[in-house]
Design a protein around this motif. Sequence first.
Motif, short mmCIF file in Angstrom:
data_model
loop_
_atom_site.label_atom_id
_atom_site.label_comp_id
_atom_site.label_asym_id
_atom_site.label_seq_id
_atom_site.Cartn_x
_atom_site.Cartn_y
_atom_site.Cartn_z
N ARG B 2 0.84 -1.19 0.00
CA ARG B 2 0.00 0.00 0.00
C ARG B 2 0.88 1.25 0.00
N LEU B 350 -16.30 -10.73 -18.08
CA LEU B 350 -17.55 -10.83 -18.83
C LEU B 350 -17.30 -11.55 -20.15
N THR B 353 -16.60 -15.28 -19.59
CA THR B 353 -17.76 -16.12 -19.27
C THR B 353 -18.65 -16.30 -20.49
N SER B 354 -18.80 -15.25 -21.31
CA SER B 354 -19.68 -15.42 -22.46
C SER B 354 -19.02 -16.33 -23.50
#
Lengths: 504, 356
Positions: B2, B350, B353-354
Amino acid sequence: MEIVDLKKWFPGVKANDGVNLTLCAGEVHAILGENGAGKSTLMKMIYGLLEPTAGEIRFMGKTVHFRSPREAIHAGIGMVHQHFMLIPALTVAENVVLGDEPGRIRFDRKEAQRRVYELSEKYRLAIDPSAKVGTLSVGLQQRVEILKAFYRKAKLIILDEPTALLTPQETRELFSIVHSLKADGVPVLFISHKLDEVLEISDRVTVMRAGKTVETVETSSATPQSLANLMVGREVVLRVEKSPAHPGEPILQIRNLHVRDAGRMERVKGVDLELRRGEILGLAGIDGNGQFELADAIAGLLKVEQGQLIFDGEDITRWSPAERTRRGIAYVPQDRQLDGLVLSFDLVENTILRDFRKRPFAKTGVIDRTAASRYTERLIREFDVRPPDSSRKASELSGGNQQKVILAREVSRDPLMLIAAQPTRGLDVGAIEGIHRQLVRLRDEGKGVLLVSLELEEILSLSDRIAVIHDGRIVDIVPGAQATREQIGLLMTGSRGHSEVSLP
Amino acid sequence: MRSLRSIILPMGASILAILIGGILVAALGYNPVTVYGSLISGAFGTGINIGNTITASLPLIIVGLGIAISFQSGLFNIGADGQYWIGATAAVWFGYHFNHLPGWFHMILCIVVGMIAGALWAGVIPGFAKAFVGSHEVITTMMMSYIGILLARYLIEGGPMQQKGFNPQSPEVAQNTQFPYFTQGLMQSQLSLIAVAIALVAVIVVWFLLYKTTLGFQLRTVGLNQRAARYAGINVKLFTVLALCLSGMFAGLAGAVQMLGVDHRLLDGFSSNYGYTAIVVSLLARNNPIGVIIAGLFFGALTTGGQNMQMVSNVPAALTDVLTGLIIFFVACERIIPQVIGWYRRRRTLKSTSAA
């Protein structure tokens, strides 16, 4: 709806790792799990807020990929969030139709009201469409959320922790709504971590643990114990085991106390109360009846308008919060994130938040980080805070672990008295068990414990005496052993007609 | 991890700003390599240039420390410029009076008076108004800043501090209160080791104060969560006043150091803008005292390098202001970058997955 082997991995975390679920038409299906078990992640995936990493969701026989809540709503999924998404300044009807208003350019308010009225008739959700949402009770606001779902032609209703903010009465009403939905053949997915509710309302229960669905059982064949064990993954003690109390001298005497809240509203209107050493005094009441203002006033965070506070023989009415803390008042405030913690401080800083002036944490104004760390590490071990890393920021912890940090800090200060306001709000069975045990241990050590809670169950199982507050006044004080749910529930509404036992 | 990010991101923002500035310069018909070359050589090319850069960055660093304190305490001290000038004025007044005092004592007196003046200017009216009436400190510090600057100007333009028979300016502070330059090279860049030492000590003091003392703990608690601060038994009103006092104190210190080390008198032409640039310095340093040194040097380099850039490559010095603006913009945008990365990742999942 069917969910097959759904997975959602975040970097480093498997939030959902194999979720299987079948929801049949016309059933109330509960999803039970501790906080952090992955319930919310699952809901977000169903609602199109998150994309699954693997697996699929089938809805009405088709595989669906929702990319946004809009698509999920369009497909017929209605979600009632734990925290309502309503605009207080608008009316019920306006809130319901928001985003899908009748009328072309001009907003047809009459038509909106008519449609909302029809819907509320159809689903027997009595509500006035022209009322401003801000003026409604929490229970009624929830109805608005349910109506919103129906207005968008929901074929499936998801209730996410619906009872978290409700009074027992409102919970009853919600349950009758759920029953009538079921009668209409609308399937309901009921997310909760409260065992008794799940047992009461659902037909089947799916238990989630650590991101996986553990088992789906018929509710009729389940017991609270079996579900709790499934949830936590080990034997859990549900009822608090406690020996009879040995109350001693009074530690706190409240005399005719009047308190105004930050908005200058009088919230506590003449309270007389006495807390003894070695007892747990439960303060029961419906939210907004002055119980939290009373707790704040005892801790010194709200000014006393009139009346007196005697703590351990001394008049502390005009003392500063710091002086009261030093004298031995510990306080677990109601809102752990707003009051109890500084979220961007690490655990060490949060642990010494109330005692940073004292040795060994500070010497002549210089903070001894080593001593503070050592102390924090000890508390983290004793109270099983996870992850056990004192350099974590408080914001990185789950709600239950945040609460553990606050409780650890307050209890370990070796106070004379502890005020615990909603100490287990939103926590899961495992964490509640631990916190309850701490409260009883404190009592057995001869400390006074004032438990302010909206959870009747919690008050009943822990308190040695129960004081019921209504509209800023104490309605009655009842011995804990003899109190019943109904009796306290009734007192909470302000009527003392049926109270069997009365103490001075 | 960080802490690494908190260094890399502002750096990245600065580099991006420099790149875009380069494109801008090229579009205006200059050679970006020459322009940046002259900027860098102006700032660091010779010993004197480096000295100039340090001289220019010292007030920014010291004022920046004050700003960091106020920001960490949750207060926006926008009026550091006025506090700086009030501190400078007080130091100069004491500097040309009391001439019989021994030099080292006179010096310390001027510095202390400057600090007190700055502290009172920020603490008394804005501090108490914020604590007890709730007036927003952005407004009050800003207004007090105007009053401070204009008061200083009045004092040397016909006011009691004007040196008779000269352009609007005050008398010079006593010779023995001026910080010595020690060597010829330091003299040319007006760099005094005493001023450097004061700045470094100030950085360490502020760092220690904020992170190691109960005082700093309380200031930071008030800054992050006032309700939790009250719960912790902290007197929020007191610490609001105190935070503004401390903040103004460092602005006043910067004024005093600048007067004793560089200017030696109040001069006409009050346009230092140190108070405003220091806000950017503190933000770039994420209100971290150690980071303030780097950020202060960076802006000092932009100032001195900018002057050289103008002379060598004929680019208007205002371009450095554009560059500064770009850096501020990108530092502010730095919060957007993680969001963009998150958005990109979502798009990726996305797609995967498609495809599956």
